[in-house]
Write an enzyme that holds these catalytic residues in place. Structure first.
Site, short mmCIF file in Angstrom:
data_model
loop_
_atom_site.label_atom_id
_atom_site.label_comp_id
_atom_site.label_asym_id
_atom_site.label_seq_id
_atom_site.Cartn_x
_atom_site.Cartn_y
_atom_site.Cartn_z
N ASN A 11 7.61 -10.74 3.82
CA ASN A 11 6.57 -10.14 3.82
C ASN A 11 6.49 -9.02 2.75
OD1 ASN A 11 5.04 -11.66 5.82
ND2 ASN A 11 6.00 -10.18 7.12
N GLU B 222 -6.24 -6.08 -0.65
CA GLU B 222 -5.39 -7.15 -0.29
C GLU B 222 -6.08 -8.11 0.40
OE1 GLU B 222 -0.84 -5.34 -0.93
OE2 GLU B 222 -1.83 -5.64 1.09
N GLU C 263 -5.80 -5.47 3.88
CA GLU C 263 -5.59 -4.13 4.03
C GLU C 263 -6.31 -3.61 2.39
OE1 GLU C 263 -2.08 -2.10 3.97
OE2 GLU C 263 -1.05 -3.43 2.67
N ASN D 268 -4.88 -0.58 -0.14
CA ASN D 268 -3.99 0.18 -0.58
C ASN D 268 -4.63 1.33 -1.50
OD1 ASN D 268 -1.80 -0.87 0.86
ND2 ASN D 268 -1.20 -2.23 -0.88
N PHE E 103 20.46 -11.11 0.16
CA PHE E 103 19.75 -9.99 -0.51
C PHE E 103 20.26 -8.78 0.10
CE2 PHE E 103 17.33 -13.80 -1.42
CZ PHE E 103 17.10 -13.63 -2.71
P1 ADP Z 1 1.77 -4.28 4.58
O1 ADP Z 1 1.13 -2.90 4.88
O2 ADP Z 1 3.17 -4.42 5.09
O3 ADP Z 1 1.73 -4.58 3.10
P2 ADP Z 1 0.22 -6.57 4.84
O4 ADP Z 1 -1.05 -6.50 6.06
O5 ADP Z 1 -0.78 -6.22 3.45
O6 ADP Z 1 1.03 -5.56 5.03
O7 ADP Z 1 0.70 -8.04 4.91
C1 ADP Z 1 1.77 -8.04 4.05
C2 ADP Z 1 1.98 -9.68 3.92
O8 ADP Z 1 2.39 -10.22 5.26
C3 ADP Z 1 1.02 -10.63 3.28
O9 ADP Z 1 0.89 -10.36 2.09
C4 ADP Z 1 1.22 -11.94 4.05
O10 ADP Z 1 2.22 -12.38 3.37
C5 ADP Z 1 1.80 -11.61 5.34
N1 ADP Z 1 0.52 -11.46 6.28
C6 ADP Z 1 -0.02 -10.34 6.76
N2 ADP Z 1 -1.01 -10.72 7.61
C7 ADP Z 1 -1.17 -11.90 7.94
C8 ADP Z 1 -1.95 -12.95 8.52
N3 ADP Z 1 -2.77 -12.68 9.14
N4 ADP Z 1 -1.56 -14.48 8.19
C9 ADP Z 1 -0.73 -14.67 7.50
N5 ADP Z 1 0.17 -13.87 6.70
C10 ADP Z 1 0.04 -12.62 6.98
P1 ADP Z 2 2.75 -2.81 -3.32
O1 ADP Z 2 1.78 -2.92 -2.20
O2 ADP Z 2 2.17 -1.77 -4.29
O3 ADP Z 2 3.28 -3.90 -3.76
P2 ADP Z 2 4.68 -2.21 -1.46
O4 ADP Z 2 4.05 -2.89 0.09
O5 ADP Z 2 5.96 -2.91 -2.02
O6 ADP Z 2 3.71 -2.05 -2.36
O7 ADP Z 2 5.25 -0.71 -1.23
C1 ADP Z 2 5.01 0.33 -2.40
C2 ADP Z 2 6.17 1.24 -2.06
O8 ADP Z 2 5.58 2.00 -0.85
C3 ADP Z 2 7.47 0.96 -1.73
O9 ADP Z 2 8.33 2.03 -2.15
C4 ADP Z 2 7.53 0.95 -0.29
O10 ADP Z 2 8.56 1.19 0.23
C5 ADP Z 2 6.45 2.08 0.16
N1 ADP Z 2 5.63 1.85 1.47
C6 ADP Z 2 4.52 1.23 1.66
N2 ADP Z 2 4.15 1.27 2.81
C7 ADP Z 2 4.79 2.35 3.40
C8 ADP Z 2 5.07 2.90 4.80
N3 ADP Z 2 4.01 2.59 5.66
N4 ADP Z 2 5.93 3.75 5.11
C9 ADP Z 2 6.77 3.88 3.88
N5 ADP Z 2 6.89 3.50 2.87
C10 ADP Z 2 5.86 2.53 2.71
MG MG Z 3 0.06 -5.11 2.02
#
Ligand code: ADP
Ligand code: ADP
Ligand code: MG
Length: 669
Positions: free
Chosen positions: A235, A275, A288, A290, A348
């Site tokens: 993810n 997103e 969500e 950002n 990784f």
């Molecule tokens: P984060 O805050 O960690 O970025 P997101 O809600 O944006 O969390 O989800 C991160 C990733 O997880 C998405 O890009 C997708 O690959 C997967 N994901 C999240 N929710 C779903 C869902 N309901 N069904 C399938 N994949 C999901």
């Molecule tokens: P993007 O959605 O911009 O691709 P990422 O999900 O990869 O971003 O996260 C961007 C940065 O924010 C990373 O450095 C990640 O570690 C940090 N990050 C995102 N969400 C959180 C959280 N809930 N708590 C701590 N760090 C976060």
């Molecule tokens: Mg996200």
């Protein structure tokens, strides 16, 4: 406009913000922790303020220290970058109280969007299509089962405060919901200090496609097209592109308009990203928002020609957006590769250490492509265990998707990083992957295509011929030079011989030189496996990068001297090469093969780390999957489990001990 801004971040994003500020004539202030005294962002900024120890919790995450640094330097505004304090409404308020401007959205929008449950409620109210699910906190496993039954399986249990790809769990059945619910809740509590979870439908094999928006304080909001970020591992995004190969105009416009509607509903201003996940039928669902600049924002900048950081600064200073929706066009294609300090061959695992060599490809035009590399490190810098393991974001732009991918492949082939393990080989192999090249991707791509992790790729016939040509050219140039400079010494290889055997891994490839020059530049016709290839290069002994042309193809490969030969890295391949005369090759085949030591009876430490606990005793019988030991590295606890049923022999390590990579923790009987 501001005279001076402070960047409350580090690494590549701090450097990137400084670049734009400088271009706009704005002075910059960097902040740094003990670990970052010599960091690039500190060197680039006009001023720098020390804000405490290496641990982010005592430096980059302490709002008061940032406010203090603003007071000391007279910075009028703060750009938070991403991560750290970028999505903390209380930080914006602390700045506001001091009359300092936060270069980002208002606290109200950050609060509304920072929480996944709350933001889904907002999205629903703004008529944005959300993932089917339950809009609220779920209290116990029983309620979870009822809700999951109603949604239909599979479902995803998610932490409302989650982020960074953490705090998500898939359940395929009622039983899995029951088993997973309490664990999801306690994980959420541990990771985010907030145990609220909710349930939504798990969309199988979706794409992750997100919309970049930009809004000013005067009610103008535009969307700048989409980015596709489906290449993910656990993810978390690994490679991104803009536009998405999957969207049609109608879907793009619908997603864009819904994103703008959501932004309007929370009085959004500044840059933000909405997103979505998109299913096979192009149904899209809000995930969500950002409320910050996103890691992968450069691909949008490359296809729109808009500097997002500049617009964020202008909006924060009260300016109006200088364009309307109809002014925004998407031009060409851009791809981003996230270059991480992590070992692709060891699942990784993060890698730390000094960058003994760091030579990214040159930025700017490369044929009809453009190369951009956002980086926060330099040769000699240290990748520490304290922060994100990202070394650089390499982006390419070209008129078409396949050209942008080709340019990325070439750029990765020339990206030299030594001293630590990194994922460049994986990314280079990805650029050659037919499914990625065809755009037939989903968020399960990496899990499906590399189920057992990334293993070194074997060259096909054509790659083998090319690698033999590269190895031979380098060896001949080297020998020729040596002959010129030390004519009394017998050269190791006679450059005038016409028959050669190049050993690549365990294969011997016969090469006949037909006609040409072994000088610099080198220009030679060779016959390899019945095919005639012309090989031209200006490579010089000592260069880690071999640039040249084989046949009609431009090639960039990496070449490092090793004992009795060289290692070649190209297109994700990594092979040892030895250039031999036919007679030497004959003898070489007779050499006994040194077998790698049998480590199946040893538990080795997979990375440098600290032994947290040993879970077994000598002589204990253990079943496959049981925990043997726990090792901590880079703030992560790694549980080492038995790969098969076994009996524990001698235990060499004790809790509290620091171990080097491959240190023997215990032996098995
Ligand atoms: P984060 O805050 O960690 O970025 P997101 O809600 O944006 O969390 O989800 C991160 C990733 O997880 C998405 O890009 C997708 O690959 C997967 N994901 C999240 N929710 C779903 C869902 N309901 N069904 C399938 N994949 C999901
Ligand atoms: P993007 O959605 O911009 O691709 P990422 O999900 O990869 O971003 O996260 C961007 C940065 O924010 C990373 O450095 C990640 O570690 C940090 N990050 C995102 N969400 C959180 C959280 N809930 N708590 C701590 N760090 C976060
Ligand atoms: Mg996200």
């Amino acid at each position: 406009m501001f005279d001076k801004i402070l960047i409350a971040n580090r690494g590549e994003i701090a450097c990137r913000v400084i670049k734009t500020a400088r271009r706009m004539g704005i002075a910059t202030v960097a902040v740094y922790s003990d670990a970052d005294r010599d960091a690039l962002h500190v060197e680039m900024a006009d001023e720098a303020i020390h804000i405490g120890p290496a641990a982010a919790g005592e430096s980059y995450l302490v709002a008061e220290k940032i406010v203090d640094a603003c007071r000391k330097t007279g910075a009028q505004a703060v750009h938070p970058g991403y991560g750290f304090l970028s999505e903390r409404a209380s930080f914006c308020e602390a700045l506001e109280r001091e009359g300092i401007i936060f270069i980002g959205p208002k606290p109200k929008a950050i609060r509304a969007m920072g929480d996944k449950i709350e933001s889904k409620k907002f999205a629903n109210a703004a008529k944005v299509s959300t993932v089917p699910g339950h809009l609220g906190v779920i209290d116990d496993a029983e309620q979870a089962e009822t809700i999951a039954d109603a949604i239909g399986y599979p479902v995803m249990i998610k932490a409302s405060a989650g982020g960074g790809g953490k705090g998500m769990r898939i359940a395929w059945s009622r039983q899995e919901v029951r088993d997973g619910f309490d664990r999801a809740r306690s994980e959420a509590q541990n990771s985010f200090g907030d145990d609220r979870v909710f349930i939504e439908k798990y969309i199988v094999d979706p794409r992750h496609i997100e919309i970049q928006i930009l809004a000013d304080a005067h009610g103008n909001i535009v969307y700048l097209g989409e980015r596709e970020c489906s290449i993910q591992r656990r993810n978390q995004k690994v490679a991104e592109e803009a536009p998405s190969p999957f969207l049609d105009e109608a879907t793009r416009a619908a997603m864009g308009e819904q994103s703008v509607a959501l932004a309007r509903a929370v009085d959004y201003q500044s840059a933000g990203t909405v997103e979505f996940i998109v299913d096979r039928d192009r149904n899209f669902y809000f995930l969500e928002m950002n409320t910050r600049l996103q890691v992968e924002h450069p691909v949008t900048e490359l296809v729109t020609g808009i500097d997002l950081v500049e617009q964020m600064i202008r909006v924060a200073a009260g300016e109006r957006l200088p364009f309307a929706q109809t002014d925004i066009t998407l031009n060409g294609w851009a791809v981003e590769s996230r270059i991480y300090a992590e070992d692709p061959y060891r699942n990784f695992l993060p890698s730390i250490g000094r960058l003994t060599r760091y030579r990214p490809p040159a930025e700017g035009k490369a044929g009809n492509a453009i190369i951009r590399n956002d980086t926060g490190v330099f040769e000699g810098a240290e990748i520490s265990m304290h922060y994100d393991p990202m070394i650089a974001k390499l982006c390419t732009w070209a008129p078409t998707r396949i050209e942008a991918i080709e340019a990325m492949g070439q750029a990765l082939d020339g990206f030299v990083v030594d001293g630590i393990e990194h994922n460049v080989p994986f990314l280079a192999a990805l650029m050659k992957h037919p499914r990625w090249r065809a755009g037939k991707i989903s968020t399960s791509f990496i899990a499906e295509e590399y189920p057992d992790g990334f293993a070194p790729v074997l060259p096909d016939a054509r790659q083998t011929a090319f690698l033999a040509a590269i190895a031979l050219s380098a060896s001949l140039i080297d020998a020729n030079r040596r002959e010129q400079f030390a004519d009394r010494l017998r050269p190791a290889t006679d450059p005038l011989r016409d028959l050669w055997s190049v050993r690549l891994g365990d294969e011997y490839i016969d090469v006949r030189l037909l006609d040409g020059l072994v000088t610099i530049p080198f220009d030679m016709e060779m016959e390899i496996s019945g095919e005639t290839l012309s090989v031209v290069t200006d490579w010089r002994p000592g260069d880690p990068v071999w640039h040249g042309k084989i046949g009609k193809q431009r090639i960039t490969a990496q070449l490092r001297p090793i004992l009795n030969g060289m290692r070649l890295d190209w297109q994700g391949l990594s092979v040892k090469a030895k250039v031999l005369t036919p007679r030497h090759a004959e003898l070489d085949r007779l050499m006994p093969v040194k077998l790698p030591p049998d480590t199946s009876k040893l538990l080795l430490c997979p990375m440098p780390g600290l032994v947290v606990s040993i879970s077994v005793v000598e002589g204990q019988q253990v079943k496959a999957g049981e925990t043997l030991a726990v090792v901590e590295a880079m703030k992560m606890e790694n549980v080492l489990r038995a790969e098969r049923d076994l009996t524990v022999g001698v235990i060499n390590a004790k809790p509290g001990e620091s171990l080097a990579v491959d240190a023997v923790i215990m032996e098995f009987a």
